[in-house]
Design an enzyme around this catalytic site. Structure first.
Site, short mmCIF file in Angstrom:
data_model
loop_
_atom_site.label_atom_id
_atom_site.label_comp_id
_atom_site.label_asym_id
_atom_site.label_seq_id
_atom_site.Cartn_x
_atom_site.Cartn_y
_atom_site.Cartn_z
CB THR A 48 -0.89 0.03 1.26
OG1 THR A 48 -0.07 -0.34 2.38
CG2 THR A 48 -2.06 -0.91 1.15
CG ASP A 49 5.18 1.06 0.62
OD1 ASP A 49 4.74 0.42 -0.36
OD2 ASP A 49 6.35 0.93 1.05
CB SER A 80 30.14 -8.04 5.19
OG SER A 80 29.09 -8.97 5.39
N GLY A 140 17.12 -10.37 2.90
CA GLY A 140 16.16 -10.57 1.82
C GLY A 140 14.92 -11.33 2.26
N GLY A 142 12.08 -10.18 3.76
CA GLY A 142 10.83 -9.45 3.93
C GLY A 142 10.76 -8.70 5.25
CB SER A 144 13.02 -3.78 6.35
OG SER A 144 11.72 -3.66 5.98
CB SER A 145 17.87 -7.40 5.51
OG SER A 145 17.51 -7.71 4.18
CG ASP A 199 10.78 -1.98 3.62
OD1 ASP A 199 9.62 -2.19 3.97
OD2 ASP A 199 11.33 -2.54 2.66
CE1 TYR A 249 7.62 -3.69 -3.38
CE2 TYR A 249 8.33 -2.02 -4.94
CZ TYR A 249 7.83 -2.37 -3.70
OH TYR A 249 7.53 -1.38 -2.79
C1 GLA Z 1 9.09 -4.10 0.21
C2 GLA Z 1 9.25 -2.62 -0.11
C3 GLA Z 1 8.28 -1.77 0.69
C4 GLA Z 1 6.85 -2.30 0.59
C5 GLA Z 1 6.82 -3.81 0.84
C6 GLA Z 1 5.47 -4.40 0.59
O1 GLA Z 1 9.47 -4.36 1.52
O2 GLA Z 1 10.56 -2.19 0.15
O3 GLA Z 1 8.35 -0.42 0.25
O4 GLA Z 1 6.26 -1.95 -0.63
O5 GLA Z 1 7.75 -4.50 0.03
O6 GLA Z 1 4.55 -3.88 1.50
#
Ligand code: GLA
Length: 425
Positions: A48-49, A80, A140, A142, A144-145, A199, A249
């Protein structure tokens, strides 16, 4: 050394003298210090963002961390712990030579370079540093790494540049949301993913025990307590990562724009003078009634995409009402619905995510579950009665491998604070 830090911060601090200080050749211009930023889970409001909609994330107690020292020159050297590799780049010539420097760096270091370039673009003065980079946000997955690494990078530059700029609410060079926007820009340039602001905003706005409702159009936000004594936030990693995620995406994003344009056109054809029609800029502006009026005239795929986003925005607002009423069971129901939409209408799930959600659905005490983040792999979020966590773990252990040939990793997260830094010496 103290052990008051989160594990990745501690790990980076311990590693730093081993990987950087033994050469005796480098001149440091500052003491040992650390900076970090959290990953996130999103309770509801997926995809939705970038449609100007609502999201309801919480920053979690999983972070990306830097530990190191300011250098006397403009070089950034990084080690790293995850990839066990050194990378380096220079602040000289940024942002102009961003593309050139990007070519010679692996994915993770590109995010660091990207944030440096965006900071330089604003005119602030950065200093070089050596640092160990560590983290426990699943890469990776989901959660937000990449945003955690970007925001931690901004925090690290603020710290190692010794007041070259500051981040904060009052009298600071940048507000936290400005940092989120810089980091989002860095993500676009570093990875080509045209991500929304979810994120990075979730990371900068993190507060212990709280979820944040963010309006991605106005960027207004409100906190809501999210700490239920007998309910755990369980994250389960499918173990799957897919390369296709970025292109799929970006494709979803264009489909949403196309659906918006088509509905606006149809509405304007019917009512040329209607201000509401003229003002439509994104799916956020299309209410369920309006969508119902025109959906049959959209191609099937756009119907699905728009239908999902419009319903998902409603789900976020409904969840906020339920949070206020302390009705976590009903919030669980919304998670199942969100997953169904992501799977059948938005088509960003995959067999492994569906399998985890299906396994969770059959375990009494699991209030709700759904895939998390962009999709095509990564993790699910599960709201689980704490006394049912073991049953869920057992069900996953018994069934997931049998059904997919993969092992899932189960983790429990808490709503945690945003970025931070610390002097260590
Ligand atoms: C990824 C994107 C976010 C968002 C999500 C889905 O994490 O970086 O901006 O769109 O997918 O909600």
């Amino acid at each position: 050394m103290t052990t008051k830090f989160l594990p990745p911060v501690q790990e980076a601090l311990e590693k730093f003298p081993q990987v950087f200080q033994n050469d005796g050749k480098t001149t440091y211009a500052g003491p040992l210090g650390a900076a970090w930023a959290p990953g996130r889970v999103n309770i509801i409001g997926e995809h939705t963002d970038y449609n100007d909609g609502y999201v309801l994330p919480l920053a979690v107690d999983r972070v990306s961390a830097f530990a190191g020292r300011t250098r006397a020159d403009n070089t950034i050297r990084l080690w790293s712990t995850h990839f066990t590799e050194y990378e380096q780049f220079t602040l000289e010539g940024l942002p102009e030579n961003f593309d050139k420097q990007r070519e010679s760096l692996p994915g993770w270091a590109r995010y660091v370079l990207g944030v440096a370039a965006e900071l330089v673009r604003t005119g602030v003065k950065l200093k070089g540093f050596d640092a160990v980079v560590s983290g426990d946000v699943p890469l990776g997955g989901g959660m937000s790494s990449s945003a955690a690494l970007e925001v931690a990078t901004a925090e690290a530059f603020a710290y190692f540049s010794q007041c070259g700029f500051t981040i904060g609410a009052e009298n600071a060079t940048f507000t936290p949301l400005k940092v989120a926007a810089l980091c989002q820009e860095a993500e676009h340039k570093a990875s080509g993913l045209h991500s929304g602001i979810l994120d990075q905003a979730a990371s900068v706005l993190g507060q212990p025990g709280k979820a944040v409702l963010l309006d991605c159009r106005s960027m207004e936000y409100h906190y809501f307590p999210f700490a239920f004594p007998d309910v755990s936030v369980v994250v389960i990693d499918t173990g799957v990562r897919r390369e296709l995620a970025a292109s799929a995406y970006n494709e979803r994003r264009s489909q949403c724009e196309e659906a918006t344009a088509r509905i606006r056109e149809l509405f304007l054809k019917d009512e040329p003078e209607n201000k509401e029609a003229r003002d439509i800029k994104s799916l956020r502006d299309i209410m369920p009634e309006l969508y119902a009026r025109y959906k049959a005239q959209l191609p099937q795929v756009l119907q699905q995409r728009a239908g999902y986003i419009i319903a998902e925005n409603e789900r976020v607002l409904k969840t906020v009402e339920l949070l206020k009423a302390n009705d976590i069971e009903a919030i669980g129901q919304i998670l199942w619905q969100g997953h169904a939409g992501l799977c059948h209408e938005y088509e960003v799930s995959c067999v492994e995510l569906d399998t985890l959600v299906d396994i969770a659905h059959k375990v009494p005490g699991v209030l709700g579950a759904r895939m998390l983040g962009g999709g095509f792999g990564g993790c699910t979020i599960n709201l689980v009665r704490t006394d049912a966590v073991d049953a869920l773990r057992e069900a996953v252990e018994q069934q997931y491998f049998e059904r997919t040939g993969l092992n899932a990793i189960i983790d429990i997260c808490r709503a945690a604070g945003g970025p931070g830094h610390a002097d260590v010496e």
